[in-house]
Design a protein around this motif. Structure first.
Motif, PDB file in Angstrom:
ATOM      1  N   ARG A 103      51.275  42.078  49.540  1.00  0.00           N
ATOM      2  CA  ARG A 103      50.926  43.432  49.394  1.00  0.00           C
ATOM      3  C   ARG A 103      50.033  43.187  48.172  1.00  0.00           C
ATOM      4  O   ARG A 103      50.626  44.192  47.215  1.00  0.00           O
ATOM      5  N   GLY A 104      49.142  42.034  47.991  1.00  0.00           N
ATOM      6  CA  GLY A 104      48.296  42.050  47.385  1.00  0.00           C
ATOM      7  C   GLY A 104      48.424  42.065  45.511  1.00  0.00           C
ATOM      8  O   GLY A 104      49.767  41.420  45.882  1.00  0.00           O
ATOM      9  N   GLU A 105      47.893  41.777  44.597  1.00  0.00           N
ATOM     10  CA  GLU A 105      48.258  41.343  43.292  1.00  0.00           C
ATOM     11  C   GLU A 105      49.592  42.714  42.726  1.00  0.00           C
ATOM     12  O   GLU A 105      48.975  43.340  42.253  1.00  0.00           O
TER      13      GLU A 105
END
Length: 106
Positions: A103-105
């Motif tokens: 989910r990204g950073e």
């Protein structure tokens, strides 16, 4: 001796026994009636129906050897499906890994 085996039903017929060469194949190198019968018994149910579908749609584009290869692949796929269906697995059994989407950073 081959005639006796044929009479007992092991080779199919006396004609097929007479047509065999020393290594058990027909003179043209093809399979015997017994080989074909054994191959028919080993295939899962539905193989010939699916092959008929392939032949109806693509038979004019495939050689006999290619159709035999397709039949072998179909039989393998159906056998794998039967083996998977026979495996007893509880509905609540989780996979051996846990999937966590990226989910990204965070």
């Amino acid at each position: 001796m081959l005639g006796a085996l044929a009479a007992a039903g092991f080779l199919g017929s006396a004609e097929s026994a007479a047509a065999l060469d020393d290594d058990g194949d027909t003179p043209d190198g093809g399979p015997t009636d017994a080989d074909t019968a054994a191959q028919q018994e080993d295939v899962p149910v539905g193989t010939d129906a699916l092959l008929a579908y392939v032949e109806a749609n693509y038979g004019d584009q495939l050689s006999d050897d290619q159709l035999d290869a397709v039949r072998t692949r179909i039989a393998g796929i159906l056998a794998s499906g039967e083996a998977a269906a026979e495996f007893d697995l509880a509905y609540t059994t989780d996979p051996a890994y846990t999937f966590e989407p990226y989910r990204g950073e965070e």
